[in-house]
Design an enzyme around this catalytic site. Structure first.
Site, mmCIF file in Angstrom:
data_model
loop_
_atom_site.group_PDB
_atom_site.id
_atom_site.type_symbol
_atom_site.label_atom_id
_atom_site.label_comp_id
_atom_site.label_asym_id
_atom_site.label_seq_id
_atom_site.Cartn_x
_atom_site.Cartn_y
_atom_site.Cartn_z
ATOM 1 N N HIS A 280 3.820 -2.123 3.766
ATOM 2 C CA HIS A 280 3.816 -0.697 3.470
ATOM 3 C C HIS A 280 5.227 -0.279 3.060
ATOM 4 C CE1 HIS A 280 0.001 -0.927 5.647
ATOM 5 N NE2 HIS A 280 -0.323 0.189 5.020
ATOM 6 N N ASP B 272 0.862 -1.178 0.000
ATOM 7 C CA ASP B 272 0.000 0.000 0.000
ATOM 8 C C ASP B 272 0.900 1.229 0.000
ATOM 9 O OD1 ASP B 272 -2.170 -1.639 0.085
ATOM 10 O OD2 ASP B 272 -2.919 -0.966 2.023
#
Length: 263
Positions: free
Chosen positions: A220, A71
């Site tokens: 992430h 993400d």
């Protein structure tokens, strides 16, 4: 002045009525029952919802296959290192990006696509989909898709990860009607807080302890721990007999008759 304030209130209320969904149903936050037994985690009643709308959180075929996803809402300088590792190890990934990321990092978006990775839709403004109308969600998704197409050779987006992992039956249904596939995850850990990184060994242990066949891994790219640990993680998992596939491979395998894939 009074008339100006009154007009402003009317405009705001009109905008809010068009944007927010007055018939929204309960919002769910994605979650699963974490285990360290290297088994697919249980998701309870969520499983029925995902199956109903063709969404995924895992490859439940039993194959030792891994799907790496990131993400990307903003950049902290680690994505180039991550891309270098993925290229060196010939590992495909999906990057779920926001409008802010596309606007601020067009060259990285272009490189992701040029390197053979998939760009996924994480929405343009990162709102809570469960309080929006279908039209507002569609605008979020189409605006992000157009932004990606403007800076790269990927012209459409098929995979969606809802902001913050928040969803409900409406959002699953609407995304399905708009031609997108929800992609959740079966392996993740707290890695997004850039001020509380705990070292690459921590990231390595978290991922290896939770790893299981068919894992869709959420990472992430703002995490220095992830960037430093990624190459070691990939190499060790390869030694354990795991292979890395793209989300396109997952969808194709799921649609083909059992036993046909890979022949």
């Amino acid at each position: 002045m009074r008339n100006f304030i009154k007009a402003s209130i009317i405009i705001f209320l009109t905008f809010s009525f068009c944007l927010f969904n007055p018939d929204s149903i309960d919002a769910f936050g994605w979650g699963y029952k974490k285990n360290t037994d290297h088994q697919v985690p249980e998701i309870g009643e969520y499983k029925n919802l995902l199956e109903k709308y063709g969404a995924y959180y895992v490859d439940d075929s039993g194959a030792k296959t891994i799907y790496i996803t990131f993400d990307n809402g903003y950049e902290k300088g680690y994505t180039t290192e991550i891309l270098d590792v993925l290229k060196k190890e010939s590992v495909p990934a999906t990057f779920f990006v926001t409008g802010h990321y596309v606007k601020s990092e067009p060259e990285l978006i272009k490189r992701m696509v040029d390197d053979g990775h998939i760009i996924g839709n994480h929405s343009y403004h990162h709102p809570d989909f469960t309080i929006l109308t279908k039209d507002a969600i569609q605008k979020e998704l189409e605006t992000l898709e157009a932004a990606v197409a403007e800076v790269s050779d990927q012209k459409d987006i098929k995979f969606l990860r809802p902001p913050r992992g928040v969803f409900n039956e409406n959002t699953l249904q609407w995304a399905n009607e708009l031609g997108l596939v929800h992609i959740f995850w079966s392996l993740a850990f707290i890695d997004w807080n850039v001020s509380e990184q705990k070292g690459s060994e921590y990231a390595y242990d978290q991922i290896m302890d939770q790893m299981h066949p068919g894992a869709i891994v959420l990472l992430h790219a703002v995490s220095s721990d992830n960037a430093e640990a990624l190459e070691r993680i990939i190499q060790e998992l390869k030694k354990q007999g795991y292979s890395f596939k793209s989300l396109h491979d997952l969808i194709i395998k799921d649609k083909l008759p059992k036993g046909f894939y890979g022949l």
